[in-house]
Write an enzyme that holds these catalytic residues in place. Structure first.
Site, PDB file in Angstrom:
ATOM      1  N   GLY A  13     -17.268   4.918 -42.522  1.00 53.26           N
ATOM      2  CA  GLY A  13     -16.029   4.827 -41.744  1.00 53.26           C
ATOM      3  C   GLY A  13     -16.210   5.193 -40.287  1.00 53.26           C
ATOM      4  O   GLY A  13     -17.309   5.569 -39.850  1.00 53.26           O
ATOM      5  N   LEU A  15     -15.110   7.751 -38.512  1.00 51.06           N
ATOM      6  CA  LEU A  15     -15.610   9.112 -38.339  1.00 51.06           C
ATOM      7  C   LEU A  15     -16.784   9.392 -39.269  1.00 51.06           C
ATOM      8  O   LEU A  15     -17.751  10.059 -38.887  1.00 51.06           O
ATOM      9  CB  LEU A  15     -14.487  10.133 -38.600  1.00 51.06           C
ATOM     10  CG  LEU A  15     -14.915  11.578 -38.346  1.00 51.06           C
ATOM     11  CD1 LEU A  15     -15.225  11.811 -36.866  1.00 51.06           C
ATOM     12  CD2 LEU A  15     -13.861  12.562 -38.817  1.00 51.06           C
ATOM     13  N   GLY A  16     -16.708   8.851 -40.496  1.00 51.75           N
ATOM     14  CA  GLY A  16     -17.718   9.154 -41.510  1.00 51.75           C
ATOM     15  C   GLY A  16     -19.133   8.848 -41.056  1.00 51.75           C
ATOM     16  O   GLY A  16     -20.066   9.627 -41.301  1.00 51.75           O
ATOM     17  N   LYS A  44     -21.319  -2.923 -44.093  1.00 52.93           N
ATOM     18  CA  LYS A  44     -21.406  -1.589 -44.700  1.00 52.93           C
ATOM     19  C   LYS A  44     -22.749  -1.386 -45.388  1.00 52.93           C
ATOM     20  O   LYS A  44     -23.352  -0.326 -45.286  1.00 52.93           O
ATOM     21  CB  LYS A  44     -20.280  -1.393 -45.724  1.00 52.93           C
ATOM     22  CG  LYS A  44     -18.933  -1.145 -45.101  1.00 52.93           C
ATOM     23  CD  LYS A  44     -17.945  -0.580 -46.111  1.00 52.93           C
ATOM     24  CE  LYS A  44     -16.615  -0.325 -45.429  1.00 52.93           C
ATOM     25  NZ  LYS A  44     -15.755   0.562 -46.193  1.00 52.93           N
ATOM     26  N   LYS A 138      -1.607  15.042 -46.526  1.00 50.84           N
ATOM     27  CA  LYS A 138      -2.716  15.985 -46.299  1.00 50.84           C
ATOM     28  C   LYS A 138      -2.365  17.373 -46.854  1.00 50.84           C
ATOM     29  O   LYS A 138      -3.238  18.091 -47.339  1.00 50.84           O
ATOM     30  CB  LYS A 138      -3.086  16.023 -44.807  1.00 50.84           C
ATOM     31  CG  LYS A 138      -3.822  14.730 -44.383  1.00 50.84           C
ATOM     32  CD  LYS A 138      -4.263  14.716 -42.924  1.00 50.84           C
ATOM     33  CE  LYS A 138      -5.061  13.430 -42.636  1.00 50.84           C
ATOM     34  NZ  LYS A 138      -5.493  13.307 -41.240  1.00 50.84           N
ATOM     35  N   ARG A 142      -4.261  19.682 -49.605  1.00 50.56           N
ATOM     36  CA  ARG A 142      -4.565  21.111 -49.389  1.00 50.56           C
ATOM     37  C   ARG A 142      -4.111  21.953 -50.577  1.00 50.56           C
ATOM     38  O   ARG A 142      -4.816  22.848 -51.022  1.00 50.56           O
ATOM     39  CB  ARG A 142      -3.846  21.632 -48.144  1.00 50.56           C
ATOM     40  CG  ARG A 142      -4.516  21.250 -46.854  1.00 50.56           C
ATOM     41  CD  ARG A 142      -3.913  22.053 -45.714  1.00 50.56           C
ATOM     42  NE  ARG A 142      -4.506  21.659 -44.444  1.00 50.56           N
ATOM     43  CZ  ARG A 142      -4.343  22.329 -43.312  1.00 50.56           C
ATOM     44  NH1 ARG A 142      -3.575  23.399 -43.284  1.00 50.56           N
ATOM     45  NH2 ARG A 142      -4.920  21.928 -42.199  1.00 50.56           N
TER      46      ARG A 142
HETATM   47  P1  NDP Z   1     -11.625   4.681 -41.814  1.00 46.09           P
HETATM   48  O1  NDP Z   1     -10.415   3.818 -41.752  1.00 46.09           O
HETATM   49  O2  NDP Z   1     -12.758   4.332 -40.923  1.00 46.09           O
HETATM   50  O3  NDP Z   1     -12.106   4.727 -43.342  1.00 46.09           O
HETATM   51  C1  NDP Z   1     -13.033   5.677 -43.773  1.00 46.09           C
HETATM   52  C2  NDP Z   1     -13.546   5.333 -45.141  1.00 46.09           C
HETATM   53  O4  NDP Z   1     -12.541   5.442 -46.111  1.00 46.09           O
HETATM   54  C3  NDP Z   1     -14.060   3.941 -45.354  1.00 46.09           C
HETATM   55  O5  NDP Z   1     -15.260   3.732 -44.693  1.00 46.09           O
HETATM   56  C4  NDP Z   1     -14.183   3.915 -46.866  1.00 46.09           C
HETATM   57  O6  NDP Z   1     -15.378   4.535 -47.287  1.00 46.09           O
HETATM   58  C5  NDP Z   1     -13.054   4.847 -47.279  1.00 46.09           C
HETATM   59  N1  NDP Z   1     -12.022   4.084 -47.995  1.00 46.09           N
HETATM   60  C6  NDP Z   1     -11.108   3.241 -47.487  1.00 46.09           C
HETATM   61  N2  NDP Z   1     -10.368   2.717 -48.468  1.00 46.09           N
HETATM   62  C7  NDP Z   1     -10.831   3.247 -49.631  1.00 46.09           C
HETATM   63  C8  NDP Z   1     -10.493   3.100 -50.995  1.00 46.09           C
HETATM   64  N3  NDP Z   1      -9.518   2.274 -51.388  1.00 46.09           N
HETATM   65  N4  NDP Z   1     -11.198   3.800 -51.898  1.00 46.09           N
HETATM   66  C9  NDP Z   1     -12.177   4.631 -51.527  1.00 46.09           C
HETATM   67  N5  NDP Z   1     -12.559   4.805 -50.252  1.00 46.09           N
HETATM   68  C10 NDP Z   1     -11.882   4.118 -49.326  1.00 46.09           C
HETATM   69  O7  NDP Z   1     -11.198   6.210 -41.588  1.00 46.09           O
HETATM   70  P2  NDP Z   1     -11.135   7.022 -40.218  1.00 46.09           P
HETATM   71  O8  NDP Z   1     -12.505   7.435 -39.832  1.00 46.09           O
HETATM   72  O9  NDP Z   1     -10.288   6.282 -39.249  1.00 46.09           O
HETATM   73  O10 NDP Z   1     -10.298   8.315 -40.664  1.00 46.09           O
HETATM   74  C11 NDP Z   1     -10.913   9.487 -41.198  1.00 46.09           C
HETATM   75  C12 NDP Z   1      -9.959  10.672 -40.994  1.00 46.09           C
HETATM   76  O11 NDP Z   1      -9.745  10.905 -39.604  1.00 46.09           O
HETATM   77  C13 NDP Z   1      -8.569  10.510 -41.615  1.00 46.09           C
HETATM   78  O12 NDP Z   1      -8.164  11.725 -42.206  1.00 46.09           O
HETATM   79  C14 NDP Z   1      -7.671  10.190 -40.440  1.00 46.09           C
HETATM   80  O13 NDP Z   1      -6.335  10.602 -40.630  1.00 46.09           O
HETATM   81  C15 NDP Z   1      -8.350  10.959 -39.311  1.00 46.09           C
HETATM   82  N6  NDP Z   1      -8.136  10.341 -37.998  1.00 46.09           N
HETATM   83  C16 NDP Z   1      -7.694  11.127 -36.945  1.00 46.09           C
HETATM   84  C17 NDP Z   1      -7.488  10.568 -35.703  1.00 46.09           C
HETATM   85  C18 NDP Z   1      -7.075  11.435 -34.569  1.00 46.09           C
HETATM   86  O14 NDP Z   1      -6.845  10.941 -33.454  1.00 46.09           O
HETATM   87  N7  NDP Z   1      -7.008  12.728 -34.757  1.00 46.09           N
HETATM   88  C19 NDP Z   1      -7.704   9.136 -35.460  1.00 46.09           C
HETATM   89  C20 NDP Z   1      -8.233   8.435 -36.588  1.00 46.09           C
HETATM   90  C21 NDP Z   1      -8.414   9.023 -37.799  1.00 46.09           C
HETATM   91  P3  NDP Z   1     -16.752   3.799 -47.714  1.00 46.09           P
HETATM   92  O15 NDP Z   1     -17.718   4.202 -46.673  1.00 46.09           O
HETATM   93  O16 NDP Z   1     -17.041   4.384 -49.037  1.00 46.09           O
HETATM   94  O17 NDP Z   1     -16.466   2.338 -47.780  1.00 46.09           O
END
Ligand code: NDP
Length: 312
Positions: A13, A15-16, A44, A138, A142
């Site tokens: 993802g 951030l991931g 991916k 969230k 928690r």
């Molecule tokens: P992404 O939209 O990039 O998704 C991250 C991962 O979620 C995907 O790569 C996938 O993992 C997994 N995923 C998505 N759908 C499914 C599903 N149906 N089943 C299982 N896994 C799934 O996430 P972000 O990086 O945007 O967000 C990560 C965190 O950061 C969130 O908590 C978000 O709220 C927060 N955030 C905060 C922001 C801020 O400004 N503070 C801005 C953006 C996000 P896989 O690798 O396994 O495919």
């Protein structure tokens, strides 16, 4: 002290992937959940393979297969989840309840970092609909963590730089204009911006740190606590030109939500709380929490000015 082994969920993802990079850079044995649902998503798969080349281990599993999650968790000490949580992209925060069940069954996890990385949801009990869903979900996660007595760290990362600085704090924009900007209200409420690789590095630093056990860690790099106007000024200085400014009053901003799609409304409410109410910076960090730039002064974080130079 030996470094913890880490499992990253959502490792491809936004951030991931940065968490994977930071975990490897910090010398942790790093595992990434390779979800079976990935199918033929070639980007991916290629990303996972490149992480493998850099030393990460791929571990197969699925949220629909409890035992596969338990097996993956048993390989490590720390689980970091970066599952999606932005409605305009995807929002799967509550899926983490399945992960928590698996962590409970595995019984070996020394620290769990759920997918938070934003506004501290515990401070958002009065957030407006429909944006509050992010914070409510969230908080459900928690509660499940704490009911199960799983050791945790919550990362409150404030504004991701890419979303907020890129668009000069304007919703729906991620590239800075060289002509004009719309200020949200008077544009004077302070927010906090953190570059995404810095978020990942601070996060990884916390996992073996006893000072962050069962705590919320706020990311507040001091130079990056700025109002929208201050961000705009930095940009203007960089491009050597003043932008044309208009402003949208609070009532008009809220009225503009009507008729928009649900996912857009959720995002707009987040901007409302950050930019009109100043929800990120209008409180002191309390006793149950710590601040990352104080804990890890060795991290040379990216300042807003350095970040904005990327758009020149
Ligand atoms: P992404 O939209 O990039 O998704 C991250 C991962 O979620 C995907 O790569 C996938 O993992 C997994 N995923 C998505 N759908 C499914 C599903 N149906 N089943 C299982 N896994 C799934 O996430 P972000 O990086 O945007 O967000 C990560 C965190 O950061 C969130 O908590 C978000 O709220 C927060 N955030 C905060 C922001 C801020 O400004 N503070 C801005 C953006 C996000 P896989 O690798 O396994 O495919």
């Amino acid at each position: 002290m030996e470094k913890s082994k880490v499992l990253i969920i959502g490792g491809t993802g936004y951030l991931g992937k940065r968490l994977v990079k930071a975990s490897l850079a910090e010398g942790h044995e790093t595992y990434i959940l390779h979800r079976t649902e990935i199918g033929v998503d070639i980007d991916k798969v290629q990303m996972l393979l490149s992480f493998k080349e850099q030393g990460a281990h791929l571990v197969s599993g699925s949220f629909t297969d409890h035992q596969s999650l338990v097996k993956a968790i048993k390989l490590v000490d720390v689980v970091i989840c970066a599952i999606s949580g932005v409605h305009i992209r995807s929002h799967q925060i509550l899926l983490q309840l399945k992960l928590i069940d698996a962590i409970k069954d595995a019984g070996n996890v020394k620290r769990f970092l759920p997918s938070e990385f934003g506004t501290d949801p515990a401070r958002m009990e009065n957030a407006l609909e429909p944006g509050r869903v992010t914070f409510d979900d969230k908080m459900i996660v928690r509660k499940a963590i704490e009911d199960a007595q799983i050791p945790f760290t919550y990362i409150s990362a404030n504004c991701f730089a890419g979303y907020f600085l890129g668009g000069l704090c304007q919703p729906g924009k991620i590239l800075p204009s060289r002509d004009s900007v719309v200020l949200l209200g008077d544009g004077n409420k302070k927010a906090i911006y953190v570059e995404e690789d810095d978020i990942a590095m601070y996060t990884i630093k916390t996992i073996d740190d006893p000072r962050t056990l069962n705590k919320t860690v706020y990311l507040r790099p001091p130079k990056n606590i700025l109002s929208q106007r201050e961000v705009v000024e930095i940009w203007e200085k960089l491009i050597g030109k003043e932008l044309q400014k208009s402003s949208i009053p609070k009532e008009q901003f809220l009225a503009s939500l009507k008729g928009q799609e649900y996912a857009q409304q959720v995002g707009l409410i987040h901007y409302y709380h950050v930019c009109y109410e100043g929800c990120l910076a209008n409180f002191e960090i309390g006793n149950g929490a710590v601040e990352a730039s104080e804990l890890y002064p060795e991290i040379k974080y990216t300042t807003v000015e350095e970040y904005m130079k990327r758009y020149l």
